[in-house]
Design an enzyme around this catalytic site. Structure first.
Site, mmCIF file in Angstrom:
data_model
loop_
_atom_site.group_PDB
_atom_site.id
_atom_site.type_symbol
_atom_site.label_atom_id
_atom_site.label_comp_id
_atom_site.label_asym_id
_atom_site.label_seq_id
_atom_site.Cartn_x
_atom_site.Cartn_y
_atom_site.Cartn_z
ATOM 1 N N GLU A 265 -0.011 -9.004 2.364
ATOM 2 C CA GLU A 265 -0.876 -8.624 1.170
ATOM 3 C C GLU A 265 0.006 -7.920 0.447
ATOM 4 O O GLU A 265 0.097 -6.564 0.975
ATOM 5 C CB GLU A 265 -2.217 -8.552 1.509
ATOM 6 C CG GLU A 265 -3.233 -8.411 0.512
ATOM 7 C CD GLU A 265 -3.485 -7.041 0.040
ATOM 8 O OE1 GLU A 265 -2.977 -6.786 -0.836
ATOM 9 O OE2 GLU A 265 -4.677 -6.297 0.207
ATOM 10 N N CYS A 302 -6.020 -2.297 -3.311
ATOM 11 C CA CYS A 302 -5.118 -3.249 -3.801
ATOM 12 C C CYS A 302 -5.918 -4.269 -4.827
ATOM 13 O O CYS A 302 -5.533 -4.862 -5.611
ATOM 14 C CB CYS A 302 -4.724 -4.215 -2.936
ATOM 15 S SG CYS A 302 -6.197 -4.457 -1.599
HETATM 16 P P1 NAP Z 1 5.048 0.079 2.271
HETATM 17 O O1 NAP Z 1 6.200 1.278 1.644
HETATM 18 O O2 NAP Z 1 5.156 -1.190 1.896
HETATM 19 O O3 NAP Z 1 5.007 0.443 3.773
HETATM 20 C C1 NAP Z 1 4.013 -0.292 4.471
HETATM 21 C C2 NAP Z 1 4.465 -0.428 6.078
HETATM 22 O O4 NAP Z 1 5.632 -1.378 5.989
HETATM 23 C C3 NAP Z 1 4.856 0.563 6.576
HETATM 24 O O5 NAP Z 1 4.643 0.713 7.854
HETATM 25 C C4 NAP Z 1 6.469 0.972 6.221
HETATM 26 O O6 NAP Z 1 7.064 1.416 7.396
HETATM 27 C C5 NAP Z 1 6.648 -0.804 6.541
HETATM 28 N N1 NAP Z 1 7.781 -1.121 5.679
HETATM 29 C C6 NAP Z 1 7.949 -1.192 4.499
HETATM 30 N N2 NAP Z 1 9.287 -1.385 3.764
HETATM 31 C C7 NAP Z 1 9.906 -2.233 4.703
HETATM 32 C C8 NAP Z 1 11.073 -2.848 5.093
HETATM 33 N N3 NAP Z 1 11.757 -2.947 3.951
HETATM 34 N N4 NAP Z 1 11.525 -3.036 6.366
HETATM 35 C C9 NAP Z 1 10.672 -2.821 7.355
HETATM 36 N N5 NAP Z 1 9.333 -2.085 7.314
HETATM 37 C C10 NAP Z 1 9.115 -1.724 6.133
HETATM 38 O O7 NAP Z 1 3.338 0.917 1.724
HETATM 39 P P2 NAP Z 1 2.910 2.139 1.347
HETATM 40 O O8 NAP Z 1 3.850 3.308 2.152
HETATM 41 O O9 NAP Z 1 1.572 2.074 2.234
HETATM 42 O O10 NAP Z 1 2.840 2.469 0.158
HETATM 43 C C11 NAP Z 1 4.130 2.394 -0.750
HETATM 44 C C12 NAP Z 1 3.670 1.299 -2.137
HETATM 45 O O11 NAP Z 1 2.854 0.380 -1.351
HETATM 46 C C13 NAP Z 1 2.458 1.885 -2.822
HETATM 47 O O12 NAP Z 1 3.035 2.772 -3.645
HETATM 48 C C14 NAP Z 1 1.872 0.765 -3.501
HETATM 49 O O13 NAP Z 1 2.586 0.113 -4.590
HETATM 50 C C15 NAP Z 1 2.024 -0.317 -2.336
HETATM 51 N N6 NAP Z 1 0.781 -0.500 -1.577
HETATM 52 C C16 NAP Z 1 0.072 -1.637 -1.403
HETATM 53 C C17 NAP Z 1 -1.186 -1.813 -0.856
HETATM 54 C C18 NAP Z 1 -2.027 -2.805 -0.940
HETATM 55 O O14 NAP Z 1 -2.856 -3.305 -0.487
HETATM 56 N N7 NAP Z 1 -1.391 -4.065 -1.225
HETATM 57 C C19 NAP Z 1 -1.621 -0.756 -0.240
HETATM 58 C C20 NAP Z 1 -1.015 0.367 0.068
HETATM 59 C C21 NAP Z 1 0.170 0.453 -0.800
HETATM 60 P P3 NAP Z 1 8.487 2.329 7.242
HETATM 61 O O15 NAP Z 1 7.936 3.174 5.960
HETATM 62 O O16 NAP Z 1 8.405 3.040 8.421
HETATM 63 O O17 NAP Z 1 9.582 1.297 7.049
#
Ligand code: NAP
Length: 530
Positions: A265, A302
């Site tokens: 998601e 989201c």
């Molecule tokens: P994120 O950067 O996507 O991280 C979520 C999880 O996935 C973390 O455990 C991260 O761990 C892991 N991860 C991320 N990229 C990865 C990759 N390429 N390979 C392996 N693991 C990966 O999300 P976030 O830190 O919560 O927030 C960053 C951005 O996500 C926000 O600015 C927003 O745009 C979006 N977001 C969306 C939602 C939603 O409901 N869809 C919710 C929160 C955030 P590691 O960092 O340890 O790799």
């Protein structure tokens, strides 16, 4: 209870590597104790092997036993008391009231899945009895049921440290299905993750389950998450977070020798269409609701409405003059962590640097970067600019929205048609507006997983009819939901038993229907025996 800073594998805290990271208090701009050890690929291997070993025993447990496990997890989370809420507050900046509500939602969904298990019909039993006399060919006895897929990896979200994290909806639904779970903890709230994982492990122990049924791996780099997805014993992945992260994991899963499903998601712009009658009749009321929906929780949902569409004219000018002071009065809010705040600031700046984008309103006070704050902002563009600039179709995670001014109904339809897949789409309209909006509704039905009339998308009910998932890029598989009881369907696959003797059938498929399930027998639904 002091935190140990270790991953929890096979029910035991393991120090894993010497590489460490810390949590961060976004309200104070300081790091938090203790150091958390980064899990590595060897830890992933131990966790997956023990999950696979636990799977056989766990899936033998009947629905009632799994229901008790889920309820015991809920009770153990509640038993953590204020310590859990205080740690989550420190690590995320979310207010205690909000976290208390989120804890209620977390234990509520665990208990809801326990009810689903006790009722039992979720496993979708279909029985076609044998037709030995049928010509030209007899029909065999066929009995179909959904069975758990095996070990599931869950990536917790930063914005719901309880309800979409270690024991959140993905974990609850996967355990309910009978799948062992390994959580890759979100690095922004490792202490919260450790506390909740301890509660899950205590529950597993008191329910006599094998230790591999649940593990938590802590980490702040992509390597551990990728290793978990690539591991040959992993059967499926649940993810909530960024588009970049979800897409990377989807690609990693597809590149395996044996590809597996990734239910990611990844966010959404949640468009809102305000139709002319509603704009005229209750523009001020809609403006107030929109301001609240955009800025609530610093816009870190989201389902935050990132795009609002309306037809230009005097009613829209009146709407703008109502929403401008409302947005201006919103104080900058604390965001979850500096990375999210920095991404927010640069996304807003990128939109502002786009030709044809104007600021309609922003918080009167400046945001303090040292306190991880984000300033609310509403941007204003014409439909022509919107159609010409694909960057305006990217999610801005934080308290920002874009108002798009269309010329007429045909123009509204054109912008609707240009949208990518969404979690939600909303329409504000009078009865007369809605009578004339059938075509728009058809377009939006193709674009979104949840359609809302005269309401706002923030606030997602956890219930049987909820759909939280939409066409790509909102999610990687629009046929499923990550919220509500139907979320269990992501972690199962159908198996058909052909011509099995009664004693070898699972109880759900036996003639006498010992569990009293609603089943489809020769095409008819009922609770009768065969
Ligand atoms: P994120 O950067 O996507 O991280 C979520 C999880 O996935 C973390 O455990 C991260 O761990 C892991 N991860 C991320 N990229 C990865 C990759 N390429 N390979 C392996 N693991 C990966 O999300 P976030 O830190 O919560 O927030 C960053 C951005 O996500 C926000 O600015 C927003 O745009 C979006 N977001 C969306 C939602 C939603 O409901 N869809 C919710 C929160 C955030 P590691 O960092 O340890 O790799």
């Amino acid at each position: 209870m002091s935190l140990h800073g270790k991953s929890l594998i096979e029910g035991t805290p393991l120090p894993t590597s010497t590489k460490t990271f810390t949590a961060f208090d976004p309200r104070k701009g300081v790091s938090l104790e203790p150091n958390f050890h980064e899990a590595n690929a060897a830890d992933a291997d131990v966790a997956l092997n023990s999950a696979q070993a636990a799977f056989a025993a766990f899936r033998q447990k009947n629905s009632g036993e799994r229901a008790i496990f889920l309820e015991t997890i809920a009770a153990e989370i509640m038993a953590l008391g204020d310590e859990l809420l205080e740690r989550a507050h420190q690590e995320t900046g979310l207010l205690l009231d909000r976290l208390t509500g989120e804890r209620g939602r977390t234990v509520g969904q665990l208990r809801l899945f326990a009810e689903v298990l006790r009722e039992g019909s979720w496993c979708d039993v279909r029985i076609d009895t044998a037709l030995p006399e049928r010509t030209p060919l007899p029909r065999p006895d066929l009995r179909r049921i959904l069975v758990p897929v095996g070990p599931v990896i869950v990536f917790g979200a930063s914005n719901f440290p309880l309800a979409f994290s270690v024991a959140g909806g993905d974990t609850a639904s996967a355990l309910a299905a009978g799948c062992p779970v390994i959580v890759k903890g979100h690095p922004a709230h490792p202490g919260t993750s450790e506390l909740v994982a301890g509660a899950v492990i205590k529950a597993a122990q008191s329910c006599g389950l094998p230790p591999g049924v649940f593990s938590l791996l802590q980490g702040s780099s992509h390597e551990i998450g990728t290793a978990l997805v690539r591991h040959p014993k992993t059967r499926a992945v649940g993810f909530t977070g960024s588009h970049r992260g979800g897409r990377a994991l989807l690609d990693a899963a597809a590149a395996r020798p044996e590809p597996i499903p990734v239910f990611a998601e990844m966010g959404s712009l949640n468009p809102i269409f305000i139709l002319p009658g509603a704009l005229q009749e209750r523009g001020a009321q809609i403006a107030e609701g929109l301001k609240n929906s955009i800025t609530m929780g610093a816009g870190q949902f989201c389902t935050k409405p990132g795009l609002t569409f309306a037809i230009g004219g005097t009613d829209l000018e009146a709407f703008k003059s109502t929403i401008e002071p409302a947005i201006r009065s919103v104080a900058p809010g604390t965001m979850l962590h500096p990375g999210i705040r920095d991404a927010y600031v640069s996304s807003v700046n990128a939109a502002l640097n786009t030709k044809g984008v104007n600021v309609l309103a922003r918080s009167h006070a400046e945001a303090d970067a040292g306190l991880t704050q984000g300033q609310a902002v509403l941007l204003d563009v014409s439909s022509d600019t919107f159609l010409a600039q694909p960057c305006l179709r990217e999610e801005i995670f934080g308290p920002a929205g874009i108002l798009v001014e269309a010329r007429d109904m045909a123009d509204l339809l054109q912008v609707a048609e240009s949208l990518n897949g969404q979690l939600t789409a909303s329409i504000h309209g009078t009865e007369a507006d809605l009578d004339g909006a059938q075509e728009l509704l058809y377009v939006l039905e193709r674009k979104a997983g949840r359609l809302i009339i005269n309401g706002f998308p923030t606030g997602v009910e956890v219930s049987p009819a909820m759909q939280h998932g939409g066409p790509y890029p909102a999610t990687t598989d629009s046929r499923f939901t990550s919220v509500g009881t139907a979320a269990i369907l992501r972690w199962v696959r159908p198996v058909c038993y052909q011509n099995f003797p009664a004693a070898a059938l699972p109880p759900e498929l036996r003639n006498e229907n010992p569990l009293g399930l609603m089943r489809q027998i020769n095409g008819k639904l009922g609770r009768e025996s065969v």
